[in-house]
Enzyme design. Sequence first.
Site, short mmCIF file in Angstrom:
data_model
loop_
_atom_site.label_atom_id
_atom_site.label_comp_id
_atom_site.label_asym_id
_atom_site.label_seq_id
_atom_site.Cartn_x
_atom_site.Cartn_y
_atom_site.Cartn_z
N GLY A 175 18.04 23.32 22.53
CA GLY A 175 18.45 22.49 21.40
C GLY A 175 19.76 21.76 21.67
N ASP A 176 20.10 20.83 20.76
CA ASP A 176 21.35 20.08 20.80
C ASP A 176 21.52 19.24 22.07
OD1 ASP A 176 21.99 21.24 18.36
OD2 ASP A 176 23.00 22.94 19.32
N LYS A 222 19.10 14.65 20.88
CA LYS A 222 17.86 14.01 20.44
C LYS A 222 18.14 12.91 19.41
CE LYS A 222 16.45 18.15 19.29
NZ LYS A 222 17.45 19.01 19.94
N ALA A 257 17.98 22.01 12.16
CA ALA A 257 18.36 20.93 13.07
C ALA A 257 19.66 20.28 12.60
CB ALA A 257 17.25 19.88 13.11
N GLY A 258 20.41 19.79 13.57
CA GLY A 258 21.57 18.95 13.27
C GLY A 258 21.59 17.87 14.32
N HIS A 259 21.16 16.67 13.96
CA HIS A 259 21.02 15.59 14.92
C HIS A 259 22.14 14.56 14.67
CE1 HIS A 259 16.47 16.52 15.62
NE2 HIS A 259 17.27 17.52 15.90
N THR A 260 23.00 14.39 15.67
CA THR A 260 24.20 13.57 15.50
C THR A 260 23.98 12.16 16.04
OG1 THR A 260 25.39 15.59 15.97
CG2 THR A 260 26.70 13.58 15.84
N GLN A 293 15.10 21.21 17.67
CA GLN A 293 15.31 22.37 18.54
C GLN A 293 14.96 21.99 19.99
OE1 GLN A 293 13.43 23.17 15.30
NE2 GLN A 293 15.54 23.04 14.68
N THR A 348 13.17 29.91 17.48
CA THR A 348 12.96 29.48 16.10
C THR A 348 11.50 29.77 15.74
OG1 THR A 348 13.36 27.72 14.51
CG2 THR A 348 12.39 27.05 16.63
N ARG A 369 29.30 26.76 14.87
CA ARG A 369 29.46 27.86 15.81
C ARG A 369 29.73 27.35 17.23
NH1 ARG A 369 24.08 31.29 15.17
NH2 ARG A 369 23.21 29.21 14.94
N LYS A 426 25.14 13.56 28.19
CA LYS A 426 26.46 14.17 28.35
C LYS A 426 26.90 14.24 29.81
CE LYS A 426 27.68 16.60 24.67
NZ LYS A 426 27.83 17.58 23.58
N GLY A 446 28.25 9.10 26.71
CA GLY A 446 29.16 9.29 25.58
C GLY A 446 28.34 9.37 24.31
P1 GDP Z 1 20.55 17.06 18.83
O1 GDP Z 1 20.43 18.23 17.92
O2 GDP Z 1 19.65 17.19 20.03
O3 GDP Z 1 20.37 15.74 18.14
O4 GDP Z 1 22.04 17.11 19.40
P2 GDP Z 1 23.38 17.39 18.55
O5 GDP Z 1 23.69 16.20 17.73
O6 GDP Z 1 23.30 18.71 17.86
O7 GDP Z 1 24.41 17.61 19.72
C1 GDP Z 1 24.71 16.62 20.65
C2 GDP Z 1 26.20 16.33 20.58
O8 GDP Z 1 26.60 15.62 21.71
C3 GDP Z 1 26.59 15.47 19.39
O9 GDP Z 1 27.87 15.79 18.97
C4 GDP Z 1 26.56 14.06 19.98
O10 GDP Z 1 27.41 13.15 19.29
C5 GDP Z 1 27.09 14.33 21.36
N1 GDP Z 1 26.60 13.45 22.43
C6 GDP Z 1 25.37 12.90 22.58
N2 GDP Z 1 25.29 12.26 23.76
C7 GDP Z 1 26.48 12.42 24.37
C8 GDP Z 1 27.00 12.03 25.64
O11 GDP Z 1 26.34 11.41 26.46
N3 GDP Z 1 28.29 12.39 25.92
C9 GDP Z 1 29.05 13.11 25.06
N4 GDP Z 1 30.29 13.43 25.43
N5 GDP Z 1 28.59 13.49 23.85
C10 GDP Z 1 27.31 13.18 23.53
P1 IMO Z 2 18.60 20.90 16.95
O1 IMO Z 2 17.38 20.19 16.41
C1 IMO Z 2 20.29 24.57 18.59
C2 IMO Z 2 18.63 28.33 17.10
C3 IMO Z 2 19.56 29.20 16.28
C4 IMO Z 2 19.00 30.58 16.62
C5 IMO Z 2 17.49 30.31 16.70
C6 IMO Z 2 16.73 30.64 15.43
O2 IMO Z 2 19.87 20.44 16.36
O3 IMO Z 2 18.58 20.89 18.44
P2 IMO Z 2 16.52 29.44 13.05
O4 IMO Z 2 17.55 29.08 12.04
O5 IMO Z 2 15.72 28.27 13.55
O6 IMO Z 2 15.62 30.56 12.62
O7 IMO Z 2 17.36 30.01 14.31
O8 IMO Z 2 17.35 28.95 17.00
N1 IMO Z 2 18.51 26.94 16.61
C7 IMO Z 2 19.07 25.89 17.19
N2 IMO Z 2 19.92 25.81 18.25
N3 IMO Z 2 19.85 23.43 17.99
C8 IMO Z 2 18.99 23.50 16.96
O9 IMO Z 2 18.42 22.40 16.42
C9 IMO Z 2 18.59 24.77 16.49
N4 IMO Z 2 17.78 25.19 15.49
C10 IMO Z 2 17.73 26.51 15.59
O10 IMO Z 2 20.89 29.08 16.69
O11 IMO Z 2 19.43 30.98 17.89
MG MG Z 3 21.64 19.70 17.07
#
Ligand code: GDP
Ligand code: IMO
Ligand code: MG
Length: 423
Positions: A12-13, A16, A39-42, A220, A235, A299, A327, A409
């Site tokens: 995850g993270d 996306k 999910a937390g999509h930035t 995820q 998950t 976290r 990244k 970035g």
């Molecule tokens: P997602 O859940 O897959 O959408 O990803 P998240 O948003 O949870 O986490 C990705 C993090 O990396 C966010 O804070 C984005 O703003 C940041 N990010 C995305 N692409 C890049 C990159 O190429 N470089 C850096 N430094 N940060 C990035």
């Molecule tokens: P995005 O879409 C990273 C992880 C949790 C935990 C496990 C189960 O932003 O990539 P849950 O609440 O789904 O029952 O938790 O899955 N987890 C994630 N880790 N990015 C996520 O979503 C996640 N969604 C759940 O930390 O380990």
């Molecule tokens: Mg995320």
Amino acid sequence: MKVDVLLGLQWGDEGKGKIVDVLTPAYDVIARFQGGPNAGHTLEFEGHKYVLRSIPSGIFQGGKTNIIGNGVVLDPLLFKQEAEALAASGHDLTRRLSISKKAHLILPTHRLLDTAYEAAKGSGKIGTTGKGIGPAYTDKISRNGLRVGDLHDFEAKYQAAKARHEAILRSLNFAYDMESLEAEWLDALDYLKRFDFIDSEHLVNSYLKEGKTVLAEGAQGTMLDIDFGSYPFVTSSSTVCAGCCTGLGVSPHSIGEVYGIFKAYCTRVGSGPFPTELFDETGETMRREGNEYGSVTGRKRRCGWIDLVALRYAVMINGVTQLIMMKSDVLDTFDTIKACVAYTVGGEETTIFPYEATGDLNPVYVELPGWQTAMTSMRSEDEFPEEFNAYLSFLEEELEVPVKIVSVGPDREQTIIRYTEDS
Ligand code: GDP
Ligand code: IMO
Ligand code: MG
């Protein structure tokens, strides 16, 4: 037309949200197909930063249809907070977002159960996001769930589910204040009704027939998948390509490109195996440079080197056709970069992701020279340092799929589409 799918290949993270936003201009429809507010999509653009939980990341580009598909679990309260915050910043969603009638609702008692189950597990806890994901999917699979389409006939079903949940909470000696939780949730349920509830499987398939383009946004990542992830530290949904078929109601024949997205290194939030995790200064540097803190929970994310054993597994399970590396800039200052190409398990070397990635398991690394060049202002692959190109070629050889997009970035603009020979 086909549905193109964008999936996280790690834990995850991966980034996306950012890439869905970047790809959105090429699509008519953006659809979420699984997961929920875990999910937390930035997304970052024009000096603004947004974090989306349940709402598709296509919402910021005009003239697009956004859909929350049947495979999603939706918490009306968190949805309302998210939609209201977007409306306050000038992004009204009511005419651009529809919700599948078959999406399941996360009830306040699902959230309570999530917390209570985690507390009962003690040190063996999964480290969930506490959003009620597991309990909501449990009710779906055990045929006790409430769906968005049930709102016209809600009361009896809701009371039955609540009574069942409260009996479990009592058995776990879990204290809570139902009244205030329920009041705000019911209020949010009313808010939800201003959106269109649709038969999304019919709509998506008719769009495809009409020649419209659809991008499915995964949440995820593959290593958190209920079947193929590091069970039980996963998950509760199908985060892989197959989840798109069940989560939107499209046939496997309708899947087109499968975009697999990964970081140039690796992170994980919550408990569970992470073979390449670093506990040293290098891991700290990744966390600091990559700002590796959960976008929903805040976290600390665990950090480590890229794991090609896990990535090859994810490429295989999903049938990835194009890779996207995120990244890259986080590794700008590293003099060497390590990549895990195999594990030793009980002294034996293997390139197969094991049943359980725990116990006597050690990563086997190769070392590559770092590029030691600031990449964040680069906008074309012609500017890439030689060592960075060597890292990309190494990954493409190992994963047998081309890396088509490189991110340098967090901003929308910090994205480089590579014009390789076949593109
Ligand atoms: P997602 O859940 O897959 O959408 O990803 P998240 O948003 O949870 O986490 C990705 C993090 O990396 C966010 O804070 C984005 O703003 C940041 N990010 C995305 N692409 C890049 C990159 O190429 N470089 C850096 N430094 N940060 C990035
Ligand atoms: P995005 O879409 C990273 C992880 C949790 C935990 C496990 C189960 O932003 O990539 P849950 O609440 O789904 O029952 O938790 O899955 N987890 C994630 N880790 N990015 C996520 O979503 C996640 N969604 C759940 O930390 O380990
Ligand atoms: Mg995320």
